[in-house]
Design an enzyme around this catalytic site. Structure first.
Site, PDB file in Angstrom:
ATOM      1  N   LYS A 246      57.953  72.273  19.057  1.00 63.57           N
ATOM      2  CA  LYS A 246      58.147  70.824  19.208  1.00 63.57           C
ATOM      3  C   LYS A 246      56.795  70.141  19.226  1.00 63.57           C
ATOM      4  O   LYS A 246      55.801  70.713  19.688  1.00 63.57           O
ATOM      5  CB  LYS A 246      58.868  70.522  20.522  1.00 63.57           C
ATOM      6  CG  LYS A 246      59.533  69.168  20.541  1.00 63.57           C
ATOM      7  CD  LYS A 246      60.883  69.257  19.882  1.00 63.57           C
ATOM      8  CE  LYS A 246      61.710  68.028  20.071  1.00 63.57           C
ATOM      9  NZ  LYS A 246      63.119  68.295  19.758  1.00 63.57           N
TER      10      LYS A 246
ATOM     11  N   GLY B 208      73.742  55.669  24.923  1.00 68.83           N
ATOM     12  CA  GLY B 208      72.808  55.759  23.798  1.00 68.83           C
ATOM     13  C   GLY B 208      73.535  55.372  22.530  1.00 68.83           C
ATOM     14  O   GLY B 208      74.554  55.976  22.195  1.00 68.83           O
TER      15      GLY B 208
ATOM     16  N   GLY C 291      71.905  54.895  19.394  1.00 71.30           N
ATOM     17  CA  GLY C 291      70.950  54.997  18.291  1.00 71.30           C
ATOM     18  C   GLY C 291      71.486  55.930  17.228  1.00 71.30           C
ATOM     19  O   GLY C 291      72.690  55.975  16.976  1.00 71.30           O
ATOM     20  N   ASN C 292      70.602  56.724  16.646  1.00 70.69           N
ATOM     21  CA  ASN C 292      70.996  57.591  15.538  1.00 70.69           C
ATOM     22  C   ASN C 292      72.085  58.583  15.936  1.00 70.69           C
ATOM     23  O   ASN C 292      73.061  58.750  15.216  1.00 70.69           O
ATOM     24  CB  ASN C 292      69.760  58.314  14.987  1.00 70.69           C
ATOM     25  CG  ASN C 292      70.156  59.260  13.864  1.00 70.69           C
ATOM     26  OD1 ASN C 292      70.993  58.913  13.039  1.00 70.69           O
ATOM     27  ND2 ASN C 292      69.599  60.446  13.859  1.00 70.69           N
ATOM     28  N   ALA C 293      71.934  59.203  17.088  1.00 73.94           N
ATOM     29  CA  ALA C 293      72.957  60.180  17.490  1.00 73.94           C
ATOM     30  C   ALA C 293      74.214  59.487  18.028  1.00 73.94           C
ATOM     31  O   ALA C 293      75.320  59.695  17.518  1.00 73.94           O
ATOM     32  CB  ALA C 293      72.378  61.138  18.523  1.00 73.94           C
ATOM     33  N   GLY C 294      74.051  58.631  19.022  1.00 72.46           N
ATOM     34  CA  GLY C 294      75.209  58.017  19.681  1.00 72.46           C
ATOM     35  C   GLY C 294      75.982  57.047  18.801  1.00 72.46           C
ATOM     36  O   GLY C 294      77.219  57.041  18.806  1.00 72.46           O
TER      37      GLY C 294
END
Ligand code: GLU
Length: 423
Positions: free
Chosen positions: A102, A214, A216-219
Site C-alpha cells: 500500500k 459513505g 462515494g465510489n464504493a457506497g
C-alpha cells in the site's frame, strides 16, 4: 491504538484459532519492506513544499505486491502498514496470485491544483520507481486517487524505464489500458457476497433494508447495484451528514442531488419531492444516527474505525458489510459477534476491487481487452468461491467470518511458504 495494532490483533486471533506455526505468524506481523520518501513539489506560486509519502510492501510470497495509493492529510505509516497487510490477506482470500502492499502520501489533494497534483504524483513515483513494476509491485487507486492519477503513474514509470509499461499500475481509465468494470468492482464484489448471504439466510430482496455510510465510489455504486438487485436503500451519508427515508431512496436521484448540493444531507426535500410522499418520511441524520438506524444491512463505505467499543452496542443492523478497509475495531468485532450481528469482513467483501485490478494486469500483459459482461461474470465466480471457502472455515473453526477469512488466506500463504522451502 494504531490501525496496524488492530491488524496485528486480527492476525493473532486467526493464528490462535487455526494453531498457526508461530514463525509464519511472526513473518505476517512484519511488512517485508517499508519505503519512506520526502517528495519535493514546486507549487503554482513558486514556493517549494515537501510532502511525506510511504510505500509499504507487506508480503510477496503469493505474487507481486499489490495495493492502492492513498492521498490523505491524516494518513500515517501505521495506517499504510495496516492497509498493506490487509492487501496480503485480501488477495489470498480471493485466491489471486498477488501479494500485498500500500502507498500513502500525507496531503489534502483538494487543496492542490491539478498541475500540483500531477507534479506530486510523478515525483512520488520517481522516488519509488526502483521498487515497483508490473512483476514487482503494482499500485492502484485508493482514497482520493483517481484513474487520471493512475494514468500519470503509468506514464511517469514508462518514461523512467524507457518503455511503455501500462501494467505497472491498475485502475487506469479504460481508454488508457484500464479494465472495463474496474470502477464499480469494489461495490459489485460486495453485492455478490451480500446476495449469497441473503439467499442462504432467507433475506427477501424486496424487504431487505440497507443503510450506507459513505456515498462515494464504493457506497454510491453499491446503492445503485443494490436497488437494481431489489434491496431497499433506506439511507445514506457522506462526510457532511446523511438522510434516512422510511420509503427508501432512489440512488440515481441522490447522486445527482449530491453533485448539485454538495452533500446527501441537503437532499432530503429533493427526495421527498421525487417520491411524492408526505414530508415526514425523510430526515436529516448525523453520522452517529445513521450508523444506529434500524435496518437489516449496514454498509460501511467510508473510512476506518467507524464502529468501535464506543458505539458497537448501539448498532441495530443484523448484518454489517465492510466496503471500506478496517471500519470496525477488534473490540467492536467482539461486541457485535456476542450480539449476533454478522460482519461480512472487508478482506472478503471489498476484494472485488483488487480482483478486477488483477484482471487488468492480465489484459495489459496480453494486450487484449475483455467486455464488461466477461469481467463481471469472472468476478462473480471468484467472489462466490471465496465466500464459500470463508463460510466453510467459519463452520469448521466455529468462528466469526473475519477470523475465517484470515484463516482461508493464511492457509494459502503458508502453503506457498512450504512450496518455496521457507521464508
Ligand atoms: N485500494 C483498493 C483496496 O483497498 C484496491 C487495490 C488494488 O486494486 O490493487 O482493495
Amino acid at each position: 491504538m494504531s490501525l496496524f495494532e488492530n491488524t496485528l490483533k486480527q492476525i493473532e486471533l486467526a493464528a490462535d484459532t487455526m494453531k498457526l506455526d508461530r514463525d509464519v505468524e511472526e513473518v505476517l506481523k512484519h511488512p517485508q519492506r517499508e519505503i519512506h520518501v520526502n517528495i519535493p513539489v514546486k507549487m503554482d506560486d513558486g514556493s517549494l513544499r515537501i510532502f511525506e509519502g510511504f510505500r509499504i510492501q507487506h508480503n510477496n510470497y503469493c505474487g507481486p505486491y499489490k495495493g492502492g495509493i492513498r492521498f490523505h492529510p491524516q494518513v500515517d505509516k501505521a495506517e499504510v502498514q495496516a492497509l498493506a497487510a490487509w492487501m496480503t490477506i485480501k488477495t489470498s482470500v480471493v485466491g489471486i496470485p498477488l501479494g500485498g502492499g500500500k502507498g500513502g502520501v500525507i496531503v489534502n489533494p483538494k487543496e492542490l491544483s491539478e498541475g500540483e497534483l500531477e507534479r506530486l504524483t510523478r515525483k512520488y513515483i520517481e522516488l519509488i520507481a526502483l521498487a515497483i513494476g508490473p512483476e514487482t509491485d503494482v499500485p492502484a487507486p485508493d482514497v482520493n486517487t483517481t484513474p487520471q492519477i493512475m494514468s500519470w503513474i503509468a506514464d511517469e514509470y514508462s518514461k523512467i524505464v524507457g518503455k511503455k509499461s501500462l501494467g505497472v499500475v491498475t485502475g487506469k481509465p479504460v481508454e488508457n489500458g484500464g479494465s472495463r468494470g474496474r470502477g464499480s468492482a469494489t461495490a459489485q464484489g460486495g453485492v455478490f457476497v451480500l446476495n449469497e448471504y441473503a439467499k442462504e439466510n432467507g433475506m427477501e430482496h424486496g424487504e431487505t433494508k440497507v443503510v450506507i455510510q459513505g456515498f462515494g465510489n464504493a457506497g454510491g455504486v453499491a446503492a445503485k447495484l443494490l436497488v437494481e438487485n431489489g434491496y431497499v436503500v433506506l439511507g445514506a451519508s457522506d462526510s457532511q451528514g446523511g438522510i434516512v427515508c422510511t420509503h427508501g431512496i432512489d440512488p440515481n436521484e441522490l447522486l445527482t442531488c449530491k453533485i448539485e448540493k454538495e452533500s446527501v444531507k441537503n437532499c432530503g426535500l429533493h427526495v421527498e419531492k421525487i417520491h411524492n410522499q408526505d414530508e415526514m418520511t425523510c430526515k436529516m441524520v448525523n453520522n452517529e444516527e445513521l450508523l444506529e438506524t434500524e435496518c437489516d444491512v449496514l454498509i460501511l463505505a467510508a473510512l476506518e474505525n467507524q464502529i468501535t467499543a464506543g458505539n458497537a452496542d448501539r448498532i441495530k443492523a443484523k448484518v454489517v458489510l465492510e466496503l471500506a478497509n478496517g471500519p470496525i475495531s477488534p473490540e467492536a468485532d467482539e461486541i457485535l459477534y456476542k450480539k449476533g450481528v454478522v460482519v461480512l469482513p472487508d478482506i472478503l467483501a471489498n476484494a472485488g476491487g483488487v480482483t478486477v485490478s488483477y484482471f487488468e494486469m492480465l489484459q495489459n500483459a496480453d494486450d487484449k481487452y475483455w467486455s464488461k459482461e466477461e469481467v463481471i461474470s469472472k468476478l462473480k465466480n471468484i467472489m462466490v468461491d471465496a465466500w464459500n471457502d470463508v463460510k466453510e472455515n467459519a463452520k469448521k473453526y466455529d468462528c466469526p467470518l473475519r477470523v475465517a477469512a484470515y484463516i482461508t488466506a493464511i492457509s494459502r500463504i503458508e502453503e506457498k511458504i512450504k512450496e518455496r522451502g521457507g521464508f
